[in-house]
Each structure stands twice: as C-alpha cells, then as structure tokens.
Design an enzyme around this catalytic site. Structure first.
Site, PDB file in Angstrom:
ATOM      1  N   ASP A  63      37.495 -39.267   9.564  1.00  0.00           N
ATOM      2  CA  ASP A  63      37.127 -37.883   9.328  1.00  0.00           C
ATOM      3  C   ASP A  63      37.644 -37.438   7.960  1.00  0.00           C
ATOM      4  O   ASP A  63      38.857 -37.398   7.724  1.00  0.00           O
ATOM      5  CB  ASP A  63      37.738 -37.032  10.437  1.00  0.00           C
ATOM      6  CG  ASP A  63      37.277 -35.606  10.350  1.00  0.00           C
ATOM      7  OD1 ASP A  63      36.137 -35.353  10.734  1.00  0.00           O
ATOM      8  OD2 ASP A  63      38.045 -34.760   9.853  1.00  0.00           O
ATOM      9  N   THR A  96      32.046 -33.220   6.012  1.00  0.00           N
ATOM     10  CA  THR A  96      33.090 -33.145   4.994  1.00  0.00           C
ATOM     11  C   THR A  96      33.013 -34.315   4.023  1.00  0.00           C
ATOM     12  O   THR A  96      33.086 -34.118   2.813  1.00  0.00           O
ATOM     13  CB  THR A  96      34.484 -33.143   5.641  1.00  0.00           C
ATOM     14  OG1 THR A  96      34.568 -34.254   6.521  1.00  0.00           O
ATOM     15  CG2 THR A  96      34.717 -31.887   6.432  1.00  0.00           C
ATOM     16  N   THR A  97      32.854 -35.508   4.555  1.00  0.00           N
ATOM     17  CA  THR A  97      32.833 -36.675   3.678  1.00  0.00           C
ATOM     18  C   THR A  97      31.618 -36.617   2.758  1.00  0.00           C
ATOM     19  O   THR A  97      31.731 -36.840   1.552  1.00  0.00           O
ATOM     20  CB  THR A  97      32.796 -37.967   4.515  1.00  0.00           C
ATOM     21  OG1 THR A  97      33.778 -37.861   5.532  1.00  0.00           O
ATOM     22  CG2 THR A  97      33.083 -39.172   3.667  1.00  0.00           C
ATOM     23  N   ASP A 388      34.539 -31.848  16.794  1.00  0.00           N
ATOM     24  CA  ASP A 388      33.410 -31.908  15.866  1.00  0.00           C
ATOM     25  C   ASP A 388      32.104 -31.592  16.579  1.00  0.00           C
ATOM     26  O   ASP A 388      31.294 -30.802  16.100  1.00  0.00           O
ATOM     27  CB  ASP A 388      33.257 -33.333  15.286  1.00  0.00           C
ATOM     28  CG  ASP A 388      34.237 -33.591  14.166  1.00  0.00           C
ATOM     29  OD1 ASP A 388      35.109 -32.730  13.937  1.00  0.00           O
ATOM     30  OD2 ASP A 388      34.138 -34.649  13.528  1.00  0.00           O
TER      31      ASP A 388
HETATM   32  P1  ADP Z   1      30.577 -36.527   7.303  1.00  0.00           P
HETATM   33  O1  ADP Z   1      32.033 -36.235   7.193  1.00  0.00           O
HETATM   34  O2  ADP Z   1      29.859 -36.216   6.046  1.00  0.00           O
HETATM   35  O3  ADP Z   1      29.958 -35.948   8.505  1.00  0.00           O
HETATM   36  P2  ADP Z   1      30.078 -39.065   8.565  1.00  0.00           P
HETATM   37  O4  ADP Z   1      30.862 -40.313   8.409  1.00  0.00           O
HETATM   38  O5  ADP Z   1      30.121 -38.366   9.852  1.00  0.00           O
HETATM   39  O6  ADP Z   1      30.515 -38.110   7.396  1.00  0.00           O
HETATM   40  O7  ADP Z   1      28.571 -39.437   8.203  1.00  0.00           O
HETATM   41  C1  ADP Z   1      27.558 -38.483   8.280  1.00  0.00           C
HETATM   42  C2  ADP Z   1      26.255 -39.055   7.815  1.00  0.00           C
HETATM   43  O8  ADP Z   1      25.901 -40.200   8.591  1.00  0.00           O
HETATM   44  C3  ADP Z   1      25.151 -38.048   7.988  1.00  0.00           C
HETATM   45  O9  ADP Z   1      24.336 -38.082   6.852  1.00  0.00           O
HETATM   46  C4  ADP Z   1      24.392 -38.553   9.213  1.00  0.00           C
HETATM   47  O10 ADP Z   1      23.045 -38.172   9.208  1.00  0.00           O
HETATM   48  C5  ADP Z   1      24.577 -40.028   9.081  1.00  0.00           C
HETATM   49  N1  ADP Z   1      24.434 -40.735  10.362  1.00  0.00           N
HETATM   50  C6  ADP Z   1      25.090 -40.493  11.516  1.00  0.00           C
HETATM   51  N2  ADP Z   1      24.698 -41.347  12.496  1.00  0.00           N
HETATM   52  C7  ADP Z   1      23.785 -42.162  11.929  1.00  0.00           C
HETATM   53  C8  ADP Z   1      23.011 -43.286  12.406  1.00  0.00           C
HETATM   54  N3  ADP Z   1      23.126 -43.710  13.651  1.00  0.00           N
HETATM   55  N4  ADP Z   1      22.182 -43.879  11.532  1.00  0.00           N
HETATM   56  C9  ADP Z   1      22.072 -43.456  10.267  1.00  0.00           C
HETATM   57  N5  ADP Z   1      22.777 -42.422   9.749  1.00  0.00           N
HETATM   58  C10 ADP Z   1      23.619 -41.780  10.565  1.00  0.00           C
END
Ligand code: ADP
Ligand code: MG
Length: 547
Positions: A63, A96-97, A388
């Site tokens: 996170d 956030t990331t 979250d």
């Molecule tokens: P953040 O802190 O930005 O939420 P995450 O590590 O949660 O970072 O990654 C979020 C990104 O990953 C988003 O762009 C989301 O659409 C994408 N994402 C989440 N699950 C999947 C999946 N199963 N396949 C492809 N992209 C995904």
C-alpha cells in the site's frame, strides 16, 4: 550593487541557498526517488515492502500510502509527493501508488522539456490544460452504477484489494464490504463511522462475517447464562446500577444489634428496585455503560435476563444505532418505548471473555464486520484490505461512477490528450503530450511488475483502444482485454483525484526556483515545534526507515 560597490546582502549568509536549475533538478530528483520506491508495488502483480517499526514489529504491505507514511521522508519536495499519496488516501482510500508514479512521471518529463529549453512556466501551463482536459475525458468515460450497482460495487472492492488480502477470499471480502456499506447508506451518503470493525484472531478467514447489527467485547456476567436469546428486547442503561458509594469515607454508626442486617436489607431493596424497573419495562437484555452490582446481575439473570456492564460509550452509541434503543440516564424512566430490538442475541464466550452479537437488526443504522484469521498478521492485513475496500465502495456508492481499470482509463485519456494537444498553439502542447506519457507510466508499471514487455503492452493497448475504450491489461497473458467484462474497475473519484493532486504537486515543485536552507548549527537553536516549517535535508533525498 549599492554605492561604493558593496553588494547588498539580502539573504542571511548562514543560510545555504540553491538557485534556479540546480534547485529544480534537486527537487525533481527527490520527487522521482519517492516515485521509484513505490513503483515496484503497483498493480496486481506488484511486490510488497517490508516495514519495520521502532519496536521491531513487521508490516508487509504494498500500500503506497502506508509505505510512504512509515518512512521518514525529509526532503521538502519529496514530502510534496508523499502528500499526494496522503491526499488520495484520505479522499478516496485508494490509488495512492498510481498517483505517486504519475507525479514522478510528470516531473521526470518536465525535467527533459526544461533541459530542451522549454520554460518551467510553460510546462506548468501545459500541465494545467492537460489536467483539465483529462478530468473531462475521465468523466465522459465513466460508467454509471445505475444498473448492476451491486455487481459493480463488488468489482470495485475486488479490484482495490487485489494483491492485498488472500486471493482466494477476495470475492467474499468484497461482498461483505459491499453489504456493510449498502446497509448504512442513507440518502446517498455512506458514513463509514457506522461500520464497526471487530477483529477475531484465531478464526478462519472464510468465517469473516458481516453482522447486520453490532458486536461488543462483552458477555453475560453469569457464565451459565444461555448463549442465545431470540428477538431480544434490549435496555440500554447509561447510569450506574449500584448503590452510590458514600463519599468522604463517612462512617456508619451501628449502635443497635440487628442494624447491620437492616442496612444490608435496605441496600438490597434499593438494588432490586432498580432491577425491577428493567423487568417491568419488559427487557430481557441489559447493557449498562457503568458499573452493575453483582447482586443486580444475579437477580436479573435468575429471571432469564442477559446482563452486562461497563460497555464502552462508543459501543453504547452503536448499540442504540443498531437496535433502535434509547440509552436512559434515569432508570425510572425506562419503558417499553426505550427498548431496542434485534433478531438474535448470541454469545461467543470463552470463560469470562468473549463477544456478544446482536444480529439481524432491522433497519440498523450501525453494522459490523468481524474479521477472522489465524494470526494477528493475517487479521491486520485483512483489516487494511477491508479498510480500502470500504472506502472505494463508499466513493462509488456516493458518486455512482466507475472507470475501467488495468490501465484502460489512462490509455484512453492519454490518447485523448494527444489528440487535443495540436489544438493548443505554442510549446504547451509538448507539455500536454508529456502529461499523456506520464499517465501511461501507470499501465507501463503494471506491465513491468507482471514481467511483461512494456513497449509491446503499451502499443497493444493503444491499438486496441481504437475499437474498445475499456481495453486494459490482462496481467496473466499480456493481452489487451475489456476490463469491464473482467470486472476490473476503479472509482472515478480515484482517477480524477489522482490527476488533480498529481498535477498540482508537480506544479508546486516546478515553481520553486530558489531554496533556502537553515544550517544544521542554526537548527539546533530552533525549538522542535518550529522545525516542521524549516527547509531541511535539501542536499539529497533522505529516505530513512524509521527505526
Ligand atoms: P494504487 O495504490 O494506485 O491503488 P495498486 O497496487 O492497488 O495501486 O494498483 C492499482 C492499479 O492496478 C489500478 O490501475 C487497477 O486498475 C489495477 N488493477 C487491479 N487489479 C487488476 C487486475 N486484476 N488486472 C489488471 N489491473 C489491475
Ligand atoms: Mg489500490
């Protein structure tokens, strides 16, 4: 120069000054360093970071906000980027990331433009235009939750917890979170304060449950008391159920034999009178926020009435919201009207400890989630995931809009911005293109973290977008696929806020062309409360693990 050729000294010579390009490139380097820390955690195949706190507790997380918060980042420009993560965390609970990676991308590309002779204010202006346009495009892309609300909400929750909680129970956790938020939605607003999270270490994750009602860490005072009461009638007592202790250590003068017995009898009579008010009101469960004399408890329990004491104030409030009961201060005023209702009262007890569940409370304004898992680590991790999920579901319940995930919205917005750029005369259009490239850093990082070729991925995604706006990355195969169909969706609010806060932070960093830093020696005379506003640690990004 003043008369006589003496320079006018306007800056305290004890302060270190960095000017112009040098200040800018230093700040950009610091901001990029922050982005590079979290970049490898982005997306469903992102890696985790292990954080060790000062007493040696370990957190393993991917996170962004948690990671950046737990590192004591000192550089002022780096802090601005951390604030982007914090702003996303507080406004949307996710993204956030992505926002940090995006901000890092904006600054990296700005640096190149500036090196090529574009003035920083031109870059700032281009970024502003691009941000406005990007929000417009995002809004036009958004999918309304008017139809299939439940399914979209579950998908938003699942997407947000991908890689955070146990993959196997991803759907279950998502569904429980959606049930909880929908249960407390009132006139389009979901106030998450009305969802109580209870942790139950030692259980199984799959036994994590949503309770339409409330769970408190109390059990009946009597160990033998029945574990279940159906349709309990609940009294909430907000006053001590005991005889007031005499103040000032008053002495009791007992002169006549038998007085002591009388005294005890009188005291008991007063106690039982209190209990009788509860019985007369028709309650068969009593939650008292203050003390309760053992004699009262025994008296009530003999008559089949559940009784517990010293319930926390916040739990009293939740009990009232969940059961519809009204806490009374004066026990004599207790009537049937003040009683709350539930479908079932159930105790889960282990000796004198345990929990009491009030389930199936109709129209409950306060509900609970009981998180279970084998160890504290598992439950804590689950808690972060649930936190979250609840927040993204809240966003979507309130805004009613989602966008396709997996990089789909970023690619579509980038394409839109590249089409828009030529309509802007001047060098700003280069900045608009750089903004588009920065958005694509997100699918690029998701692909890289999944071990996919980044160039192929981006090229494929762009090509696919000619026919499908919702095409995103399938991290298993590398193919560009419809993310809506795959159930990978993010709240519109997350993407909009990411674009806004990312570009604002980049702008702030770019506007600085002069930095003044108090010297260390000077700092020693500064009281700690004044330190926060002092520019420090400017020379190099200081990214220390707090220990
Ligand atoms: P953040 O802190 O930005 O939420 P995450 O590590 O949660 O970072 O990654 C979020 C990104 O990953 C988003 O762009 C989301 O659409 C994408 N994402 C989440 N699950 C999947 C999946 N199963 N396949 C492809 N992209 C995904
Ligand atoms: Mg996320």
């Amino acid at each position: 120069m003043a008369k006589g050729g003496q320079p006018i000294i306007i800056v305290d010579p004890k302060k270190e000054q960095t000017k112009g390009r040098e200040a800018l490139s230093m700040n950009i380097a610091a901001a990029k360093a922050v982005a590079s820390i979290v970049k490898s955690t982005l997306g469903p195949r992102g890696m985790d970071k292990m954080l060790v706190n000062p007493i040696g507790d370990i957190t393993i997380t991917n996170d962004g906000a948690t990671i950046l918060h737990d590192m004591s980042i000192e550089h002022p420009a780096a802090k601005m980027v951390v604030e982007v993560a914090e702003s996303l965390e507080s406004s949307a609970g996710d993204g956030t990331t992505s926002a940090v990676v995006f901000t890092g991308g904006l600054l990296e590309k700005a640096e190149k433009l500036i090196e090529n002779g574009v003035h920083p204010t031109v870059v700032v202006k281009g970024y502003r235009l691009a941000a406005e346009k990007a929000v417009e495009i995002l809004e036009s892309l958004a999918i309304s939750t008017d139809e299939n609300e439940k399914e979209l909400l579950v998908n938003v929750a699942r997407t947000s917890i991908t890689g955070k909680a146990s993959e196997k129970y991803n759907r279950l956790i998502a569904e429980l979170c959606v049930d909880a938020v929908l249960a407390i939605r009132e006139r389009g607003i979901a106030d998450l304060k009305n969802i109580t999270i209870k942790k139950d270490i030692g259980g199984k994750i799959e036994e994590t449950e949503f309770v339409e009602g409330i769970v408190i860490d109390k059990v009946a005072l009597d160990r033998e008391f029945p574990l279940r009461i159906e349709n309990p009638r609940i009294a909430l007592i907000d006053t001590p159920m005991e005889v007031a202790k005499t103040a000032n250590k008053a002495k009791l003068q007992i002169s006549v034999y038998g007085d002591i017995e009388n005294f005890v009898k009188q005291e008991e009579a007063a106690l039982f009178e209190m209990a009788d008010y509860v019985i007369r009101a028709g309650a068969n469960a009593v939650f008292c926020s203050k003390g309760m004399d053992d004699k009262i408890a025994a008296y009530l329990q003999d008559r089949g009435i559940y009784a517990t004491r010293r319930v926390k104030n916040e739990d009293m409030q939740h009990l009232a919201d969940a059961t519809g009961g009204r806490p009374v201060r004066n026990i004599k005023e207790l009537t049937q009207k003040e009683l709350g209702n539930a479908g079932l009262l159930e105790q889960d007890r282990d000796g004198d400890q345990g929990k009491t569940y009030l389930r199936d409370c109709k129209g409950a304004k306060s509900v609970s989630l009981v998180l279970r898992g084998g160890t504290e680590h598992i439950v804590d991790n689950l808690e972060r995931a649930v936190d979250d999920a609840l927040r993204v579901v809240k966003c979507v319940v309130e805004d009613g809009k989602v966008v396709a995930g997996g990089g789909a919205s970023e690619i579509e917005v980038a394409l839109g911005l590249r089409a828009y750029a030529p309509s802007i005369a001047g060098r700003e259009q280069m900045a608009i293109k750089a903004f588009a490239d920065s958005l694509e850093d997100i699918p690029r990082a998701i692909a890289r973290n999944a071990g996919l070729d980044t160039i192929d991925t981006i090229v494929n995604l762009r090509a696919k977008h000619a026919e499908n706006k919702n095409a995103g990355l399938n991290v298993n195969t590398g193919a560009a696929e419809d993310m809506l169909e795959k159930g990978i969706v993010d709240p519109l609010r997350v993407k909009v806020n990411s674009v806004k806060s990312g570009s604002e932070a980049a702008e702030m960093v770019m506007r600085v062309d002069d930095m003044l830093r108090a010297q260390r020696t000077e700092m020693q005379n500064v009281k700690p409360e004044h330190m926060a506003s002092t520019y420090d640690g400017m020379a190099a990004p200081q990214l220390n693990m707090r220990r």
